[in-house]
Design a protein around this motif. Structure first.
Motif, PDB file in Angstrom:
ATOM      1  N   SER A   2      11.702   8.457   3.965  1.00  0.00           N
ATOM      2  CA  SER A   2      10.593   9.444   3.614  1.00  0.00           C
ATOM      3  C   SER A   2       9.942   9.009   2.281  1.00  0.00           C
ATOM      4  O   SER A   2      10.259   8.747   1.193  1.00  0.00           O
ATOM      5  N   THR A   3       8.365   9.262   2.349  1.00  0.00           N
ATOM      6  CA  THR A   3       7.673   8.683   1.201  1.00  0.00           C
ATOM      7  C   THR A   3       7.250  10.108   0.592  1.00  0.00           C
ATOM      8  O   THR A   3       6.432   9.937  -0.251  1.00  0.00           O
ATOM      9  N   GLY A   4       8.072  11.112   0.993  1.00  0.00           N
ATOM     10  CA  GLY A   4       7.778  12.316   0.165  1.00  0.00           C
ATOM     11  C   GLY A   4       8.300  12.287  -1.026  1.00  0.00           C
ATOM     12  O   GLY A   4       9.541  12.105  -1.245  1.00  0.00           O
ATOM     13  N   PHE A   5       7.453  12.208  -1.927  1.00  0.00           N
ATOM     14  CA  PHE A   5       7.608  11.921  -3.571  1.00  0.00           C
ATOM     15  C   PHE A   5       8.404  13.045  -4.181  1.00  0.00           C
ATOM     16  O   PHE A   5       9.049  12.892  -5.188  1.00  0.00           O
ATOM     17  N   GLY A   6       8.019  14.322  -3.635  1.00  0.00           N
ATOM     18  CA  GLY A   6       8.579  15.447  -4.340  1.00  0.00           C
ATOM     19  C   GLY A   6       7.300  16.135  -4.948  1.00  0.00           C
ATOM     20  O   GLY A   6       6.556  15.938  -5.249  1.00  0.00           O
ATOM     21  N   ARG A   7       7.426  17.500  -5.243  1.00  0.00           N
ATOM     22  CA  ARG A   7       6.675  18.562  -5.941  1.00  0.00           C
ATOM     23  C   ARG A   7       5.440  18.472  -5.088  1.00  0.00           C
ATOM     24  O   ARG A   7       4.211  18.732  -5.727  1.00  0.00           O
ATOM     25  N   GLY A   8       5.458  18.510  -3.768  1.00  0.00           N
ATOM     26  CA  GLY A   8       4.441  18.550  -3.055  1.00  0.00           C
ATOM     27  C   GLY A   8       3.477  17.437  -2.839  1.00  0.00           C
ATOM     28  O   GLY A   8       2.438  17.632  -2.349  1.00  0.00           O
ATOM     29  N   VAL A   9       4.229  16.337  -2.968  1.00  0.00           N
ATOM     30  CA  VAL A   9       3.278  15.246  -3.019  1.00  0.00           C
ATOM     31  C   VAL A   9       4.074  13.916  -2.348  1.00  0.00           C
ATOM     32  O   VAL A   9       5.236  13.800  -2.109  1.00  0.00           O
ATOM     33  N   ALA A  10       3.461  13.469  -1.267  1.00  0.00           N
ATOM     34  CA  ALA A  10       3.724  12.104  -0.526  1.00  0.00           C
ATOM     35  C   ALA A  10       2.936  10.982  -0.992  1.00  0.00           C
ATOM     36  O   ALA A  10       1.785  11.019  -0.999  1.00  0.00           O
ATOM     37  N   ILE A  11       3.647   9.962  -1.088  1.00  0.00           N
ATOM     38  CA  ILE A  11       2.780   8.519  -1.043  1.00  0.00           C
ATOM     39  C   ILE A  11       3.268   7.602   0.008  1.00  0.00           C
ATOM     40  O   ILE A  11       3.843   6.388  -0.356  1.00  0.00           O
ATOM     41  N   PRO A  12       2.634   7.818   1.050  1.00  0.00           N
ATOM     42  CA  PRO A  12       3.016   6.628   2.258  1.00  0.00           C
ATOM     43  C   PRO A  12       2.253   5.671   1.803  1.00  0.00           C
ATOM     44  O   PRO A  12       1.258   5.651   1.476  1.00  0.00           O
ATOM     45  N   HIS A  13       2.633   4.201   2.186  1.00  0.00           N
ATOM     46  CA  HIS A  13       2.478   3.357   1.751  1.00  0.00           C
ATOM     47  C   HIS A  13       2.907   2.040   2.695  1.00  0.00           C
ATOM     48  O   HIS A  13       3.963   2.201   3.334  1.00  0.00           O
ATOM     49  N   ALA A  14       2.013   0.923   2.781  1.00  0.00           N
ATOM     50  CA  ALA A  14       2.431  -0.126   3.779  1.00  0.00           C
ATOM     51  C   ALA A  14       1.562  -1.332   3.518  1.00  0.00           C
ATOM     52  O   ALA A  14       0.401  -1.466   2.641  1.00  0.00           O
ATOM     53  N   ARG A  15       1.878  -2.494   3.910  1.00  0.00           N
ATOM     54  CA  ARG A  15       1.320  -3.755   3.782  1.00  0.00           C
ATOM     55  C   ARG A  15       0.499  -4.146   5.372  1.00  0.00           C
ATOM     56  O   ARG A  15       1.211  -3.887   6.274  1.00  0.00           O
ATOM     57  N   VAL A  16      -0.862  -4.153   5.125  1.00  0.00           N
ATOM     58  CA  VAL A  16      -1.480  -4.436   6.291  1.00  0.00           C
ATOM     59  C   VAL A  16      -2.409  -5.648   6.026  1.00  0.00           C
ATOM     60  O   VAL A  16      -3.067  -6.062   5.190  1.00  0.00           O
ATOM     61  N   ALA A  17      -2.288  -6.602   7.430  1.00  0.00           N
ATOM     62  CA  ALA A  17      -3.035  -7.733   7.384  1.00  0.00           C
ATOM     63  C   ALA A  17      -4.572  -7.245   7.289  1.00  0.00           C
ATOM     64  O   ALA A  17      -5.021  -6.201   7.728  1.00  0.00           O
ATOM     65  N   GLY A  18      -5.556  -8.151   6.593  1.00  0.00           N
ATOM     66  CA  GLY A  18      -7.068  -7.974   6.646  1.00  0.00           C
ATOM     67  C   GLY A  18      -7.522  -7.394   5.544  1.00  0.00           C
ATOM     68  O   GLY A  18      -8.517  -7.096   5.239  1.00  0.00           O
ATOM     69  N   LEU A  19      -6.496  -7.149   4.404  1.00  0.00           N
ATOM     70  CA  LEU A  19      -7.022  -6.591   3.189  1.00  0.00           C
ATOM     71  C   LEU A  19      -6.905  -7.904   2.054  1.00  0.00           C
ATOM     72  O   LEU A  19      -5.881  -8.486   2.202  1.00  0.00           O
ATOM     73  N   ALA A  20      -7.736  -7.626   1.232  1.00  0.00           N
ATOM     74  CA  ALA A  20      -8.057  -8.642  -0.047  1.00  0.00           C
ATOM     75  C   ALA A  20      -7.327  -8.237  -1.166  1.00  0.00           C
ATOM     76  O   ALA A  20      -6.891  -8.933  -2.083  1.00  0.00           O
ATOM     77  N   HIS A  21      -7.451  -6.829  -1.423  1.00  0.00           N
ATOM     78  CA  HIS A  21      -6.696  -6.132  -2.421  1.00  0.00           C
ATOM     79  C   HIS A  21      -5.964  -4.564  -1.973  1.00  0.00           C
ATOM     80  O   HIS A  21      -6.460  -4.238  -0.917  1.00  0.00           O
ATOM     81  N   PRO A  22      -5.113  -4.030  -2.700  1.00  0.00           N
ATOM     82  CA  PRO A  22      -4.871  -2.834  -2.313  1.00  0.00           C
ATOM     83  C   PRO A  22      -5.996  -1.713  -2.170  1.00  0.00           C
ATOM     84  O   PRO A  22      -6.811  -1.846  -3.318  1.00  0.00           O
ATOM     85  N   VAL A  23      -5.829  -0.941  -1.438  1.00  0.00           N
ATOM     86  CA  VAL A  23      -6.793   0.578  -1.118  1.00  0.00           C
ATOM     87  C   VAL A  23      -6.151   1.403  -0.865  1.00  0.00           C
ATOM     88  O   VAL A  23      -5.035   1.567  -0.486  1.00  0.00           O
ATOM     89  N   ALA A  24      -6.822   2.695  -1.185  1.00  0.00           N
ATOM     90  CA  ALA A  24      -6.146   4.072  -1.138  1.00  0.00           C
ATOM     91  C   ALA A  24      -6.975   5.068  -0.480  1.00  0.00           C
ATOM     92  O   ALA A  24      -8.113   4.739  -0.416  1.00  0.00           O
ATOM     93  N   GLY A  25      -6.160   6.014   0.004  1.00  0.00           N
ATOM     94  CA  GLY A  25      -6.809   7.146   0.642  1.00  0.00           C
ATOM     95  C   GLY A  25      -6.002   8.492  -0.033  1.00  0.00           C
ATOM     96  O   GLY A  25      -4.985   8.348  -0.533  1.00  0.00           O
ATOM     97  N   PHE A  26      -6.818   9.585   0.029  1.00  0.00           N
ATOM     98  CA  PHE A  26      -6.231  10.568  -0.210  1.00  0.00           C
ATOM     99  C   PHE A  26      -6.641  11.721   0.444  1.00  0.00           C
ATOM    100  O   PHE A  26      -7.733  12.180   0.909  1.00  0.00           O
ATOM    101  N   LEU A  27      -5.591  12.804   0.975  1.00  0.00           N
ATOM    102  CA  LEU A  27      -5.617  14.144   1.823  1.00  0.00           C
ATOM    103  C   LEU A  27      -5.079  15.218   1.144  1.00  0.00           C
ATOM    104  O   LEU A  27      -3.918  15.096   0.584  1.00  0.00           O
ATOM    105  N   GLN A  28      -5.934  16.048   0.809  1.00  0.00           N
ATOM    106  CA  GLN A  28      -5.382  17.242   0.345  1.00  0.00           C
ATOM    107  C   GLN A  28      -5.394  18.360   1.379  1.00  0.00           C
ATOM    108  O   GLN A  28      -6.406  18.573   2.290  1.00  0.00           O
TER     109      GLN A  28
END
Length: 153
Positions: free
Chosen positions: A54-80
């Motif tokens: 699990s990428t459940g970080f703790g204290r109510g936070v999760a940080i799912p992450h992965a490597r994906v083809a087609g990206l030139a640099h890291p990108v992020a999204g956020f959901l409340q």
């Protein structure tokens, strides 16, 4: 925004989710649309990583992450989330803040640096409280971009 990753304002959202899988699917769809990726591929990569632990970080936070083809640099999204969901987090607490990181397939060091920066940001108690109580995506994006810009300087 940051030298470590991009967080587009359109990749920040609020939502209701019924389950961990629902959270991952919603955020994968958002990130895919914003960054020009296939949502099925993003979700598949995220679920593959989640299967390792699990990428459940703790204290109510999760940080799912992965490597994906087609990206030139890291990108992020956020959901409340408007209500916490079970995420198999290390501390057993459900999550209501989810920060997704997607990196290029060959982005080893960049991926780890971006993940560390997000982790540091989400360990800040005041930041978590502000994000959890923010009303609307503009306020959330403002909070995140202020910290990211400050830390990049």
């Amino acid at each position: 925004m940051s030298d470590l990753f991009t967080l587009d304002a359109a990749a920040v959202s609020t939502a209701r989710a019924e389950s961990k899988r629902d959270v991952l699917a919603k955020l994968a769809r958002i990130c895919a649309q914003v960054y020009g990726l296939e949502d099925a591929v993003v979700l598949e990569r995220i679920e593959e990583r989640e299967a390792l632990g699990s990428t459940g970080f703790g204290r109510g936070v999760a940080i799912p992450h992965a490597r994906v083809a087609g990206l030139a640099h890291p990108v992020a999204g956020f959901l409340q989330l408007d209500a916490p969901v079970e995420f198999d987090a290390a501390d057993g607490m459900p999550v209501n803040l989810v920060f997704m990181l997607l990196s290029p397939e060959q982005g080893g060091a960049a991926h780890l640096q971006a993940l560390a920066a997000i982790s540091r940001m989400m360990r800040d108690e005041r930041m978590r409280t502000n994000l959890a109580s923010a009303t609307g995506r503009e306020e959330i994006y403002g909070l995140l971009s202020n910290v990211i810009d400050r830390d990049a300087a």
